[in-house]
Write a protein that holds these residues in place. Structure first.
Motif, PDB file in Angstrom:
ATOM      1  N   LEU A 122      51.349  -5.454  24.649  1.00  9.81           N
ATOM      2  CA  LEU A 122      50.092  -6.104  25.013  1.00  9.81           C
ATOM      3  C   LEU A 122      50.136  -6.712  26.411  1.00  9.81           C
ATOM      4  O   LEU A 122      49.180  -6.622  27.173  1.00  9.81           O
ATOM      5  CB  LEU A 122      49.774  -7.208  23.996  1.00  9.81           C
ATOM      6  N   LEU A 123      51.265  -7.315  26.757  1.00 15.61           N
ATOM      7  CA  LEU A 123      51.348  -8.078  27.999  1.00 15.61           C
ATOM      8  C   LEU A 123      51.700  -7.241  29.222  1.00 15.61           C
ATOM      9  O   LEU A 123      51.333  -7.583  30.343  1.00 15.61           O
ATOM     10  CB  LEU A 123      52.365  -9.215  27.842  1.00 15.61           C
ATOM     11  N   PHE A 124      52.421  -6.129  29.005  1.00 15.66           N
ATOM     12  CA  PHE A 124      52.907  -5.366  30.155  1.00 15.66           C
ATOM     13  C   PHE A 124      52.367  -3.937  30.237  1.00 15.66           C
ATOM     14  O   PHE A 124      52.253  -3.383  31.317  1.00 15.66           O
ATOM     15  CB  PHE A 124      54.443  -5.318  30.149  1.00 15.66           C
ATOM     16  N   ARG A 125      52.032  -3.348  29.102  1.00 16.64           N
ATOM     17  CA  ARG A 125      51.570  -1.953  29.144  1.00 16.64           C
ATOM     18  C   ARG A 125      50.053  -1.851  29.134  1.00 16.64           C
ATOM     19  O   ARG A 125      49.478  -1.027  29.825  1.00 16.64           O
ATOM     20  CB  ARG A 125      52.160  -1.169  27.970  1.00 16.64           C
ATOM     21  N   PHE A 184      62.721   1.215  26.674  1.00 10.01           N
ATOM     22  CA  PHE A 184      63.067   2.641  26.623  1.00 10.01           C
ATOM     23  C   PHE A 184      61.811   3.509  26.615  1.00 10.01           C
ATOM     24  O   PHE A 184      61.740   4.534  27.314  1.00 10.01           O
ATOM     25  CB  PHE A 184      63.911   2.913  25.384  1.00 10.01           C
ATOM     26  N   LEU A 185      60.809   3.095  25.844  1.00  7.52           N
ATOM     27  CA  LEU A 185      59.559   3.850  25.764  1.00  7.52           C
ATOM     28  C   LEU A 185      58.799   3.785  27.080  1.00  7.52           C
ATOM     29  O   LEU A 185      58.321   4.814  27.585  1.00  7.52           O
ATOM     30  CB  LEU A 185      58.697   3.296  24.629  1.00  7.52           C
ATOM     31  N   HIS A 186      58.690   2.578  27.644  1.00 10.37           N
ATOM     32  CA  HIS A 186      57.861   2.375  28.831  1.00 10.37           C
ATOM     33  C   HIS A 186      58.450   3.044  30.071  1.00 10.37           C
ATOM     34  O   HIS A 186      57.725   3.677  30.846  1.00 10.37           O
ATOM     35  CB  HIS A 186      57.683   0.878  29.071  1.00 10.37           C
ATOM     36  N   TYR A 187      59.757   2.912  30.242  1.00 10.55           N
ATOM     37  CA  TYR A 187      60.382   3.412  31.462  1.00 10.55           C
ATOM     38  C   TYR A 187      61.096   4.753  31.272  1.00 10.55           C
ATOM     39  O   TYR A 187      61.214   5.524  32.219  1.00 10.55           O
ATOM     40  CB  TYR A 187      61.389   2.387  32.006  1.00 10.55           C
ATOM     41  N   PRO A 191      57.153   8.673  31.276  1.00 11.64           N
ATOM     42  CA  PRO A 191      57.004   9.690  32.330  1.00 11.64           C
ATOM     43  C   PRO A 191      56.996  11.117  31.807  1.00 11.64           C
ATOM     44  O   PRO A 191      56.479  12.027  32.472  1.00 11.64           O
ATOM     45  CB  PRO A 191      58.207   9.442  33.238  1.00 11.64           C
ATOM     46  N   PHE A 192      57.554  11.324  30.599  1.00 10.75           N
ATOM     47  CA  PHE A 192      57.611  12.677  30.024  1.00 10.75           C
ATOM     48  C   PHE A 192      56.469  12.943  29.043  1.00 10.75           C
ATOM     49  O   PHE A 192      56.406  14.033  28.475  1.00 10.75           O
ATOM     50  CB  PHE A 192      58.959  12.884  29.307  1.00 10.75           C
ATOM     51  N   PHE A 193      55.593  11.962  28.842  1.00  9.73           N
ATOM     52  CA  PHE A 193      54.489  12.150  27.901  1.00  9.73           C
ATOM     53  C   PHE A 193      53.595  13.339  28.249  1.00  9.73           C
ATOM     54  O   PHE A 193      53.212  14.108  27.358  1.00  9.73           O
ATOM     55  CB  PHE A 193      53.658  10.872  27.800  1.00  9.73           C
ATOM     56  N   PRO A 194      53.201  13.535  29.536  1.00 10.05           N
ATOM     57  CA  PRO A 194      52.370  14.716  29.842  1.00 10.05           C
ATOM     58  C   PRO A 194      53.052  16.023  29.474  1.00 10.05           C
ATOM     59  O   PRO A 194      52.395  16.955  28.985  1.00 10.05           O
ATOM     60  CB  PRO A 194      52.156  14.603  31.358  1.00 10.05           C
ATOM     61  N   LEU A 195      54.371  16.092  29.690  1.00  8.94           N
ATOM     62  CA  LEU A 195      55.114  17.305  29.328  1.00  8.94           C
ATOM     63  C   LEU A 195      55.149  17.483  27.822  1.00  8.94           C
ATOM     64  O   LEU A 195      54.923  18.590  27.298  1.00  8.94           O
ATOM     65  CB  LEU A 195      56.534  17.234  29.890  1.00  8.94           C
ATOM     66  N   ILE A 196      55.432  16.402  27.101  1.00 10.66           N
ATOM     67  CA  ILE A 196      55.500  16.474  25.638  1.00 10.66           C
ATOM     68  C   ILE A 196      54.150  16.877  25.060  1.00 10.66           C
ATOM     69  O   ILE A 196      54.062  17.691  24.142  1.00 10.66           O
ATOM     70  CB  ILE A 196      55.972  15.122  25.063  1.00 10.66           C
ATOM     71  N   ALA A 197      53.078  16.305  25.605  1.00 13.58           N
ATOM     72  CA  ALA A 197      51.733  16.620  25.107  1.00 13.58           C
ATOM     73  C   ALA A 197      51.348  18.075  25.345  1.00 13.58           C
ATOM     74  O   ALA A 197      50.457  18.601  24.658  1.00 13.58           O
ATOM     75  CB  ALA A 197      50.708  15.697  25.761  1.00 13.58           C
TER      76      ALA A 197
END
Length: 242
Positions: A122-125, A184-187, A191-197
């Protein structure tokens, strides 16, 4: 099982009543204890919410949040069966309905993972909307997560399910792993989410990455409204038969 507990309970001066489904006990007539017993259902509600969001939203961030929560459960199980610290024995009641081991407290570790991960999320993402009201609202939600965590952790000791050190241990492990999983998720993973999607399996399952969309609810609302208007105009332009 209930007959065993009721028989054991009548041997003491205090009657302990099992709470339906979860088998959390509280002293009969203790309204505060009953409220804490109900609050202990929160992890079940959170898991149902996770599953609902994954099925209907299919967002990578939510999916990996659920994976982290499940890994937290695996860690708890492994630690419990390695350390083998027994639960407190209330009035000599059998431990069958509680589970054999108590360190670290599963409820405490679960809810502190959730509170740490959610508050950091909530606070950072979710900070694309920089209005002051939204900042205050996110802080309020984060505070609510920790307030719920405190209530559940306090209830584990108050209801005699765990000792203080078992609850503190669960809190520390859950909060530490929740913080680690967010970092771990944020950093590491985002960055690999577009590839995974773009993977075929994700396209087939309609899994998506909404990381760069500032306000997903407003975006989906506007998209649905625009699509509805476009289809309405298209329908009105069709020649009417007869």
């Amino acid at each position: 099982m209930e007959r065993i507990v009721e028989k054991a309970a009548t041997d003491g001066d205090i009657l302990w009543k099992p709470f339906s489904l979860t088998y959390v006990t509280y002293i009969e007539g203790d309204l505060f204890g009953k409220v804490l017993a109900v609050a202990s259902l929160a992890p079940l509600a959170i898991f149902v919410s996770y599953g609902t969001l994954v099925v209907f939203r299919r967002d990578l961030c939510t999916i990996f949040a659920l994976i982290g929560q499940l890994l937290n459960e695996v860690i708890n199980y492994a630690l419990k069966h390695t350390i083998k610290d027994p639960r407190p024995n209330i009035l000599g009641l059998p431990h069958i309905h509680y589970g054999k081991y108590g360190f670290p407290s599963n409820h405490s570790q679960f809810i502190c993972f959730f509170a740490a991960f959610s508050s950091l999320l909530l606070l950072f993402r979710l900070k694309q909307n920089g209005s002051q009201s939204m900042k205050l609202l996110r802080r309020f939600y984060a505070l609510c997560c920790w307030l719920l965590a405190f209530i559940i952790c306090f209830g584990r000791v108050y209801l005699g399910q765990h000792t203080t050190h078992q609850v503190i241990g669960g809190c520390m492990i859950g909060a530490a792993f929740g913080s680690f999983w967010f970092i771990f998720l944020h950093y590491g993973l985002t960055p690999f989410f577009p590839l995974i999607a773009s993977w075929s399996i994700c396209e087939w399952l309609l899994v998506r990455d909404t990381t760069l969309i500032p306000n997903i609810l407003f975006f989906e609302y506007m998209s649905a409204r625009s699509e509805g208007r476009a289809r309405s105009r298209k329908h009105s332009l069709k020649p009417k038969s007869g």
